[in-house]
Design a protein around this motif. Structure first.
Motif, PDB file in Angstrom:
ATOM      1  N   GLU A  10      44.873  27.666  53.469  1.00 16.56           N
ATOM      2  CA  GLU A  10      45.360  26.902  52.306  1.00 16.56           C
ATOM      3  C   GLU A  10      44.232  26.653  51.310  1.00 16.56           C
ATOM      4  N   VAL A  11      43.103  26.185  51.840  1.00 18.93           N
ATOM      5  CA  VAL A  11      41.956  25.881  50.976  1.00 18.93           C
ATOM      6  C   VAL A  11      41.516  27.127  50.222  1.00 18.93           C
ATOM      7  N   GLU A  12      41.407  28.247  50.922  1.00 24.36           N
ATOM      8  CA  GLU A  12      40.946  29.478  50.286  1.00 24.36           C
ATOM      9  C   GLU A  12      41.961  29.991  49.267  1.00 24.36           C
ATOM     10  N   ALA A  13      43.252  29.862  49.560  1.00 24.34           N
ATOM     11  CA  ALA A  13      44.268  30.299  48.608  1.00 24.34           C
ATOM     12  C   ALA A  13      44.228  29.450  47.332  1.00 24.34           C
ATOM     13  N   ALA A  14      43.988  28.143  47.485  1.00 26.69           N
ATOM     14  CA  ALA A  14      43.901  27.263  46.308  1.00 26.69           C
ATOM     15  C   ALA A  14      42.718  27.644  45.432  1.00 26.69           C
ATOM     16  N   TRP A  15      41.568  27.945  46.046  1.00 32.62           N
ATOM     17  CA  TRP A  15      40.410  28.368  45.263  1.00 32.62           C
ATOM     18  C   TRP A  15      40.644  29.746  44.631  1.00 32.62           C
ATOM     19  N   ALA A  16      41.326  30.641  45.323  1.00 28.58           N
ATOM     20  CA  ALA A  16      41.606  31.968  44.762  1.00 28.58           C
ATOM     21  C   ALA A  16      42.440  31.856  43.496  1.00 28.58           C
ATOM     22  N   TRP A  17      43.321  30.837  43.436  1.00 31.42           N
ATOM     23  CA  TRP A  17      44.095  30.605  42.209  1.00 31.42           C
ATOM     24  C   TRP A  17      43.249  29.891  41.151  1.00 31.42           C
ATOM     25  N   ALA A  18      42.459  28.902  41.560  1.00 31.76           N
ATOM     26  CA  ALA A  18      41.729  28.070  40.599  1.00 31.76           C
ATOM     27  C   ALA A  18      40.551  28.795  39.962  1.00 31.76           C
ATOM     28  N   ASP A  19      39.869  29.637  40.701  1.00 33.78           N
ATOM     29  CA  ASP A  19      38.656  30.292  40.176  1.00 33.78           C
ATOM     30  C   ASP A  19      38.885  31.032  38.857  1.00 33.78           C
ATOM     31  N   PRO A  20      39.927  31.852  38.712  1.00 27.81           N
ATOM     32  CA  PRO A  20      40.126  32.546  37.441  1.00 27.81           C
ATOM     33  C   PRO A  20      40.423  31.598  36.276  1.00 27.81           C
ATOM     34  N   VAL A  21      41.093  30.479  36.558  1.00 26.56           N
ATOM     35  CA  VAL A  21      41.371  29.500  35.499  1.00 26.56           C
ATOM     36  C   VAL A  21      40.058  28.924  34.981  1.00 26.56           C
ATOM     37  N   ILE A  22      39.183  28.556  35.899  1.00 25.75           N
ATOM     38  CA  ILE A  22      37.881  28.002  35.519  1.00 25.75           C
ATOM     39  C   ILE A  22      37.031  29.049  34.822  1.00 25.75           C
ATOM     40  N   ALA A  23      37.025  30.274  35.352  1.00 29.22           N
ATOM     41  CA  ALA A  23      36.209  31.343  34.767  1.00 29.22           C
ATOM     42  C   ALA A  23      36.623  31.641  33.337  1.00 29.22           C
ATOM     43  N   ALA A  24      37.923  31.499  33.035  1.00 23.27           N
ATOM     44  CA  ALA A  24      38.415  31.825  31.691  1.00 23.27           C
ATOM     45  C   ALA A  24      37.780  30.936  30.635  1.00 23.27           C
ATOM     46  N   TRP A  25      37.696  29.622  30.890  1.00 20.87           N
ATOM     47  CA  TRP A  25      37.095  28.761  29.866  1.00 20.87           C
ATOM     48  C   TRP A  25      35.564  28.826  29.897  1.00 20.87           C
ATOM     49  N   GLU A  26      35.008  29.078  31.079  1.00 20.11           N
ATOM     50  CA  GLU A  26      33.551  29.204  31.133  1.00 20.11           C
ATOM     51  C   GLU A  26      33.084  30.472  30.422  1.00 20.11           C
ATOM     52  N   ASP A  27      33.791  31.572  30.588  1.00 20.61           N
ATOM     53  CA  ASP A  27      33.424  32.823  29.931  1.00 20.61           C
ATOM     54  C   ASP A  27      33.528  32.723  28.412  1.00 20.61           C
ATOM     55  N   LYS A  71      53.647  25.484  52.625  1.00 22.55           N
ATOM     56  CA  LYS A  71      52.743  25.080  51.550  1.00 22.55           C
ATOM     57  C   LYS A  71      51.915  26.269  51.066  1.00 22.55           C
ATOM     58  N   LEU A  72      51.460  27.080  52.003  1.00 23.82           N
ATOM     59  CA  LEU A  72      50.662  28.251  51.640  1.00 23.82           C
ATOM     60  C   LEU A  72      51.467  29.215  50.771  1.00 23.82           C
ATOM     61  N   LYS A  73      52.751  29.373  51.056  1.00 28.00           N
ATOM     62  CA  LYS A  73      53.597  30.262  50.244  1.00 28.00           C
ATOM     63  C   LYS A  73      53.664  29.778  48.792  1.00 28.00           C
ATOM     64  N   VAL A  74      53.691  28.462  48.600  1.00 30.19           N
ATOM     65  CA  VAL A  74      53.730  27.912  47.239  1.00 30.19           C
ATOM     66  C   VAL A  74      52.459  28.280  46.480  1.00 30.19           C
ATOM     67  N   ILE A  75      51.315  28.080  47.107  1.00 32.67           N
ATOM     68  CA  ILE A  75      50.042  28.375  46.444  1.00 32.67           C
ATOM     69  C   ILE A  75      49.967  29.848  46.077  1.00 32.67           C
ATOM     70  N   ARG A  76      50.394  30.697  46.983  1.00 32.89           N
ATOM     71  CA  ARG A  76      50.336  32.133  46.719  1.00 32.89           C
ATOM     72  C   ARG A  76      51.349  32.574  45.671  1.00 32.89           C
TER      73      ARG A  76
END
Length: 484
Positions: A433-450, A265-270
């Motif tokens: 797993e949790v940290e990898a999911a946030w590492a992917w999600a954070d830039p997506v969220i930052a893009a619309w917030e910026d 599962k971790l490989k998928v997120i990464r």
């Protein structure tokens, strides 16, 4: 610590937040159903913990009322409830202070598996973990269960993980995601890895695209203040839908073992690629005469938080190169529906002609309502008139296919809680797993917030913003309809 083997025929389950909404609606009714089915050991004990100053009998009475409210009438009796309540106890504990810890320790047994369920706000996770350690309540057979949200972003997720890691090893931490406890989600793994029919086709060569939909008819309800700080991306995509994506896209693990499954599962997120700006659609529901607007529900007229989100995702690996994954989730939609759709490619050449009606095969996995699967295949339409083809489902609704016992399968919470007692972490998220999911999600969220992007308005009771339909239409594809 010296390792000790303790049989699971006895356990002490301590629920911090034992008088809270989650405990009353899900945790304790789930345990009651396990008791009623004969799967709770006679020596098992459940101890509610909260700040309220009440007697154990008052707690039992409160939980008895909750069982009458949240357990179906035909699946409970006065004798069953009385028998279950006899397993319950209560202790008042100050999670941030010293009051109550000694009394709680005195109620725990050395010969029992100890599980501590943190049914509280994440801000208390560290305090409770510290208290368990400081007051000597934890031993090597202790397990702790933590509810989402597992942080608000990568930084806070790392802080939560680090706070727990001070006092507990990773194998003792159970990060619960109730979606992984659903019968159909686990059947997804059985379908993929237990049938030679599917796994050879489970790749970009044969699959055109994948859709994941989690649609809700309700609004934010009493969660307005929390939800408006989180939105659909943080509340649903980063955890629930991410886990479904992982189970669909993962490589076969070497064995059905907690770390083997979670490694894949971790490989998928990464492998998730960054999301392009035009591959994200955010929406916010607009009410009508029957329901309020989102901004009224959260009491924030300037809210830019999404109650709907749809994304087009790509995985950078050999199995899925070129096959898009479309995911969407939202509130106040047309119907309550959660499903995964695997759309296979069309046959490379139709011998029956362009007008025969031949269509691509489709596997739909329904998580709710009416858990089950259907595989759409092409057959000849009955009757004279030539070779006319028609698309038909091979439907398996669990309750119909497997008989009355299929409707008695454990719900997600009762299954997962018993997995905690057994020490089985397969269906729980690991810290990386949790940290990898946030590492992917954070830039997506930052893009619309910026960019100060505002969510698109959509009518309550619809399928979401029109732009979410275009997300597939521009690729020559269509969402599977959200059916009432």
């Amino acid at each position: 610590m010296v390792s000790r083997i303790i049989p699971v025929d006895t356990f002490d389950l301590v629920i911090f937040g034992g008088t809270g909404d989650l405990a009353r609606r899900k945790i304790l009714p789930g345990l009651f159903r396990r008791y009623r089915s004969g799967q709770m050991p006679e020596a098992a004990r459940i101890i509610g913990v909260a700040r309220s100053d009440m007697a154990a009998d008052d707690f039992r009475q409160q939980i008895g009322q909750a069982l009458e409210e949240f357990v179906e009438e035909g699946k409970r009796s006065a004798n069953d409830i009385a028998g279950f309540l006899a397993h319950l106890d209560y202790v008042r504990v100050d999670a941030k202070g010293t009051d109550g810890w000694g009394e709680l320790k005195g109620k725990l047994r050395d010969e029992a598996v100890r599980a501590f369920y943190f049914s509280v706000a994440p801000g208390l996770f560290g305090d409770i973990a510290r208290g368990l350690h400081k007051h000597g309540l934890a031993h090597d057979e202790t397990r702790i269960v933590v509810e989402k949200p597992f942080g608000h972003d990568l930084e806070s997720a790392k802080e939560l993980n680090a706070g727990l890691a001070k006092y507990f090893d990773e194998h003792q931490v159970y990060r619960i995601d109730h979606y992984l406890g659903k019968e159909t989600v686990q059947n997804l793994m059985a379908v993929r890895f237990g049938n030679i029919l599917f796994e050879p086709l489970w790749n970009a060569q044969f699959i055109d695209h994948v859709q994941i939909t989690v649609a809700e008819t309700v609004g934010v309800g009493g969660r307005g203040s929390y939800y408006d700080k989180s939105g659909a991306m943080r509340d649903m995509i980063q955890n629930h839908l991410m886990q479904l994506l992982c189970l669909i896209a993962m490589e076969p693990p070497s064995k059905f073992d907690p770390d083997a499954v979670r490694d894949e599962k971790l490989k998928v997120i990464r492998a998730l690629e960054p999301v392009a700006k035009n591959d994200v659609v955010r929406g916010q529901y607009v009410g009508n005469d029957a329901v309020a607007d989102y901004i009224d529900d959260v009491e924030n007229p300037d809210s830019a938080t999404e109650s709907f989100i749809a994304l087009k995702l790509h995985l950078a690996n050999w199995r899925w190169a070129g096959t898009p994954f479309y995911v969407r989730t939202g509130k106040r939609l047309r119907a309550r529906m959660s499903e995964i759709v695997i759309r296979f490619k069309e046959t490379p050449h139709s011998i029956f002609g362009a007008d025969s009606g031949s269509k691509a095969n489709e596997l739909a996995i329904r998580l709710q309502p009416n858990e089950g699967m259907d595989l759409r295949v092409t057959i000849k339409e009955p009757g004279p008139g030539g070779m006319r083809l028609v698309d038909v489902p091979l439907d398996m609704t669990f309750a119909e296919a497997l008989g009355p016992e299929a409707s008695e399968v454990p719900d997600a919470y009762e299954r997962l809680i018993m997995d905690v007692i057994r020490g089985n972490q397969t269906l729980f998220m690991r810290g990386d797993e949790v940290e990898a999911a946030w590492a992917w999600a954070d830039p997506v969220i930052a893009a619309w917030e910026d960019n100060n992007d505002k969510p698109r308005a959509y009518d309550a009771g619809s399928s979401g913003p029109e732009d979410s339909l275009a997300l597939l239409h521009r690729d020559g594809r269509r969402w599977r309809e959200i059916k009432v």
